[in-house]
Design a protein around this motif. Sequence first.
Motif, PDB file in Angstrom:
ATOM      1  N   ALA A   1       0.872  -1.184   0.000  1.00 36.69           N
ATOM      2  CA  ALA A   1       0.000   0.000   0.000  1.00 36.69           C
ATOM      3  C   ALA A   1       0.903   1.227   0.000  1.00 36.69           C
ATOM      4  N   ILE A   2       0.654   2.113  -0.966  1.00 41.03           N
ATOM      5  CA  ILE A   2       1.481   3.311  -1.067  1.00 41.03           C
ATOM      6  C   ILE A   2       0.632   4.455  -1.597  1.00 41.03           C
ATOM      7  N   THR A   3       0.698   5.587  -0.951  1.00 42.36           N
ATOM      8  CA  THR A   3      -0.064   6.761  -1.409  1.00 42.36           C
ATOM      9  C   THR A   3       0.900   7.930  -1.496  1.00 42.36           C
ATOM     10  N   ARG A   4       1.311   8.245  -2.765  1.00 46.30           N
ATOM     11  CA  ARG A   4       2.229   9.361  -2.983  1.00 46.30           C
ATOM     12  C   ARG A   4       1.854  10.070  -4.263  1.00 46.30           C
ATOM     13  N   ALA A   5       2.111  11.363  -4.311  1.00 46.48           N
ATOM     14  CA  ALA A   5       1.982  12.080  -5.578  1.00 46.48           C
ATOM     15  C   ALA A   5       3.137  11.668  -6.485  1.00 46.48           C
ATOM     16  N   LYS A   6       2.889  11.676  -7.803  1.00 50.81           N
ATOM     17  CA  LYS A   6       3.929  11.305  -8.761  1.00 50.81           C
ATOM     18  C   LYS A   6       5.093  12.277  -8.659  1.00 50.81           C
ATOM     19  N   GLN A   7       6.313  11.738  -8.592  1.00 54.70           N
ATOM     20  CA  GLN A   7       7.493  12.587  -8.465  1.00 54.70           C
ATOM     21  C   GLN A   7       7.790  13.266  -9.789  1.00 54.70           C
ATOM     22  N   LEU A   8       7.949  14.570  -9.742  1.00 54.99           N
ATOM     23  CA  LEU A   8       8.201  15.377 -10.936  1.00 54.99           C
ATOM     24  C   LEU A   8       9.602  15.971 -10.848  1.00 54.99           C
ATOM     25  N   ILE A   9      10.406  15.823 -11.932  1.00 57.80           N
ATOM     26  CA  ILE A   9      11.770  16.361 -11.953  1.00 57.80           C
ATOM     27  C   ILE A   9      11.915  17.289 -13.152  1.00 57.80           C
ATOM     28  N   LYS A  10      12.379  18.496 -12.894  1.00 53.88           N
ATOM     29  CA  LYS A  10      12.663  19.454 -13.965  1.00 53.88           C
ATOM     30  C   LYS A  10      14.133  19.832 -13.874  1.00 53.88           C
ATOM     31  N   GLU A  11      14.936  19.267 -14.752  1.00 54.30           N
ATOM     32  CA  GLU A  11      16.372  19.499 -14.720  1.00 54.30           C
ATOM     33  C   GLU A  11      16.691  20.949 -15.049  1.00 54.30           C
TER      34      GLU A  11
END
Length: 452
Positions: free
Chosen positions: A429-439
């Motif tokens: 079970a995991i509840t996280r927002a999608k990780q966003l990376i902007k180089e």
Amino acid sequence: MSLLTIILAAGKGTRMKSENPKVLFEAAGRPMVDYAVSAAREAGANEINVVVGSGAELVKAHLGNSVTYSVQKEQRGTGDAVMAAEEIIKDKKCRVLILCGDMPLVSGATLRNFVEEAEHHPVSFITVDVEKPFGYGRVVRGTNGNVLRIVEQKDANENEKRIKEINTGIYLCDGDTLLDRLSRIDTKNAQGEFYLTDIVSEGAYAYKAEDEDEFMGVNTRAHLAAASKMIWRRRAERFMEEGVSILDPDTFYAGADVEIKKDAVIYPNVYIEGETIIHSGTTIYPGSRIKDSVIEENCEIKDNTLIQDSFVGKGSSVGPMAQLRPGTKLLGENKIGNFVETKKISFGEGSKASHLTYLGDADIGKDVNVGCGTITCNYDGINKHVTTIGDGVFVGSDVQFVAPVNIGKGALIGAGSTITKDVPEDSLAITRAKQLIKEGWVSSWKKSKEKK
């Protein structure tokens, strides 16, 4: 002949600087009047009558129906206090043992010996040699050694103040003789009071006790602290005789109902209170406080830990700086680490919560790992709700369980999750927002700020 004990507990305790009855002040964790009641029972009292006055309702509420009561309506001395129980005394063919409710160090064994030795004397009292007499009357003897009179401290002249043998304020009398002598007490003194000490003026047997510390009267908070220290030290010595290791007896604080088994180790500045049992092989480290709890064999209670109304199973480790609140049950081989707080939980064998966690209103199985920063969100503002976690669950760090919620056996809860729904067995079970990376975003952002 039956033994009636009269406990004098009517004093205001002016020097305590309090509105509360003096006899309800606690010496070593127990109201002083309780020591008098216990000692009287150990001495064989068939009935205990407590003479109350100032704060009478509070004393009655504390002692309840375990004793009977008489009321001293005015503060007119110790003799007048005993006369408040006249109706009870004259209705019985009895011996009367008179005790003070502010002498918590008197032992039942001493009273029992006194009662047995003074059996055939109509009036007797306990006397003791002291280094620095204070608090009660001095014994004044004639050249043949007979007791001539007892002098109250406030009336003693300079010569009498140097006398080192004191009347402790504890008497044993035939009921009829006591009332007869009380009725003829002279009140022609500066205070116009009836002094109980005057009953020996017509002859009395003086029973010499050995331990002056037993007869310390508590009149100030300094006296109270000194008496408490002696009681705590006596308890430490008793436990050490029974096989408990107490590293510093002078900083050991245990209540009257505490049990500690042999081979337990107690470090300095530990408070053990209420109906607590510490079993063999357990070590309690400095600064901890344990109340109304059971600590089973081979546990470690580490520094600065608070445990109340809880059960700690065999081989468990708690602390440092942990708090087990009422209703906590650790079933064995558990670890509760630093800055972990529990309340009303069952924690299965082998389960652990090592740091920075709150677990409340939860049923947790065995071999569960609770990660750092986990919280059971048990309160919705109106009601408390339960979190249930099955055997073998792994809980990652920074997890919130929003109760009511059930986690099945063997599940894994990803770090940083907020769990609001039931999780089946053997599930992730995991509840996280999608990780966003902007180089390169940080450098561009800083340049845009510099241009403004």
